[in-house]
Motif scaffolding. Structure first.
Motif, short mmCIF file in Angstrom:
data_model
loop_
_atom_site.label_atom_id
_atom_site.label_comp_id
_atom_site.label_asym_id
_atom_site.label_seq_id
_atom_site.Cartn_x
_atom_site.Cartn_y
_atom_site.Cartn_z
N ASP A 58 0.80 -1.23 0.00
CA ASP A 58 0.00 0.00 0.00
C ASP A 58 0.84 1.28 0.00
OD1 ASP A 58 -2.36 -1.49 -0.01
OD2 ASP A 58 -2.44 -1.57 2.17
N ARG A 59 2.16 1.16 -0.06
CA ARG A 59 2.97 2.36 -0.29
C ARG A 59 2.79 2.82 -1.73
NH1 ARG A 59 4.85 4.66 4.48
NH2 ARG A 59 5.64 3.03 5.86
N VAL A 60 2.86 4.12 -1.95
CA VAL A 60 2.73 4.67 -3.30
C VAL A 60 4.11 4.98 -3.85
CG1 VAL A 60 1.77 6.54 -4.70
CG2 VAL A 60 0.48 5.66 -2.74
N ALA A 61 4.43 4.37 -4.98
CA ALA A 61 5.75 4.54 -5.59
C ALA A 61 5.62 5.15 -6.97
CB ALA A 61 6.47 3.20 -5.68
N LEU A 62 6.39 6.18 -7.23
CA LEU A 62 6.47 6.80 -8.55
C LEU A 62 7.80 6.39 -9.16
CD1 LEU A 62 5.55 8.80 -10.76
CD2 LEU A 62 6.63 10.63 -9.43
N VAL A 63 7.73 5.69 -10.30
CA VAL A 63 8.94 5.24 -10.99
C VAL A 63 9.08 6.05 -12.27
CG1 VAL A 63 10.20 3.30 -11.99
CG2 VAL A 63 8.69 2.92 -10.02
N VAL A 64 9.99 7.00 -12.27
CA VAL A 64 10.20 7.86 -13.43
C VAL A 64 11.17 7.15 -14.37
CG1 VAL A 64 10.93 10.13 -14.21
CG2 VAL A 64 9.82 9.88 -11.98
N GLY A 65 10.71 6.93 -15.59
CA GLY A 65 11.45 6.08 -16.51
C GLY A 65 11.00 4.64 -16.40
N GLY A 66 9.79 4.45 -15.87
CA GLY A 66 9.30 3.12 -15.55
C GLY A 66 8.94 2.26 -16.75
N LYS A 67 9.06 2.79 -17.96
CA LYS A 67 8.85 1.97 -19.15
C LYS A 67 10.17 1.44 -19.72
CE LYS A 67 4.54 3.94 -20.96
NZ LYS A 67 3.89 4.52 -22.17
N GLY A 68 11.27 1.88 -19.14
CA GLY A 68 12.59 1.54 -19.68
C GLY A 68 13.08 0.18 -19.23
N TYR A 69 14.29 -0.15 -19.65
CA TYR A 69 14.90 -1.46 -19.41
C TYR A 69 15.04 -1.75 -17.92
CZ TYR A 69 18.39 -5.22 -20.12
OH TYR A 69 19.08 -6.41 -20.13
N ILE A 70 15.58 -0.79 -17.18
CA ILE A 70 15.70 -0.94 -15.74
C ILE A 70 14.40 -0.55 -15.04
CG2 ILE A 70 16.92 -0.14 -13.67
CD1 ILE A 70 19.38 0.30 -15.44
N GLY A 71 13.80 0.53 -15.47
CA GLY A 71 12.61 1.05 -14.80
C GLY A 71 11.45 0.08 -14.79
N SER A 72 11.26 -0.67 -15.87
CA SER A 72 10.15 -1.62 -15.91
C SER A 72 10.37 -2.76 -14.92
CB SER A 72 9.95 -2.16 -17.32
OG SER A 72 11.13 -2.81 -17.80
#
Length: 227
Positions: A7-21
């Motif tokens: 239930d923590r909210v995480a924002l992953v900037v670049g989350g579509k990339g190789y590492i980010g995904s």
């Protein structure tokens, strides 16, 4: 191990990339609500954020907070690929300025937008992915853009000390689906996106109190001493 990210909210900037995904998948597996940010994201698959544009950053962060109430974890993997850097212009001031803006200042823009809310809440985790070029000379563009990320992160960590907020850097060497066990002199160890995501998940956890560190994943450059 329960990383207490449910239930923590995480924002992953670049989350579509190789590492980010891989990071987004790992945090979801730990029970976090993950919002993926990229320049091409839509309302259906995340939030649009261009880290080169402060107005875009502010609007994207505000959108996440409006929908979820807070951002407990910020992970920044977004940066122009090293392959976009011209080796022939490794000492060119214009390329250096663009590279530092694209990676280091892009991280700073997002961090500046998220950190005040985390500090007010008394909890937050910020992790940025940089690279082991920070430890190497021979290419001013590559080394300076990575070193700048570490310097910015350490300053932000110091400003947040004692607030319940931590800020850390993860420095991969070569990233590949099939990391080699061997490490070549003058190079960092290889790691996979999943291995990087495992480390980031721990640093994102309430169980981690590490802050102000630049952590090499796999082996730090073989033959390097300090920077």
């Amino acid at each position: 191990m329960d990383l207490q990210l449910t239930d923590r909210v995480a924002l992953v900037v670049g989350g579509k990339g190789y590492i980010g995904s891989a990071v987004a998948d790992r945090l979801r597996a730990e029970g976090a609500t993950v919002v993926v940010a990229s320049r091409s994201a839509t309302d259906d698959d995340g939030v649009a954020i261009d880290t080169a544009d402060q107005a875009s950053v502010d609007a994207g962060v505000a959108s996440v907070i409006a929908q979820h109430g807070r951002i407990d974890v910020l992970v920044v993997t977004a940066a122009p690929s090293a392959g976009t850097l011209d080796p022939a212009k490794k000492s060119d001031p214009d390329q250096i300025a663009r590279a530092v803006d694209g990676k280091a200042l892009g991280f700073l823009r997002v961090a500046n937008a998220v950190l005040p809310g985390q500090r007010e809440a008394g909890f937050g985790r910020v992790v940025v992915v940089s690279g082991q070029n920070a430890y190497l000379s021979g290419n001013i563009t590559a080394s300076l853009r990575n070193t700048a990320v570490s310097v910015i992160a350490k300053n932000l960590a110091d400003e947040a000390a004692g607030s319940g907020v931590t800020v850390n850097v993860v420095n991969p060497g070569t990233v590949t689906d099939d990391p080699a066990a061997e490490v070549q002199r003058g190079s960092g160890g290889e790691s996979s996106p999943q291995q990087i995501a495992d480390l980031i998940a721990f640093l994102s956890s309430p169980l981690s109190v590490v802050s102000g560190e630049s952590i090499s994943i796999a082996h730090r450059v073989l033959g390097s001493v300090t920077i």
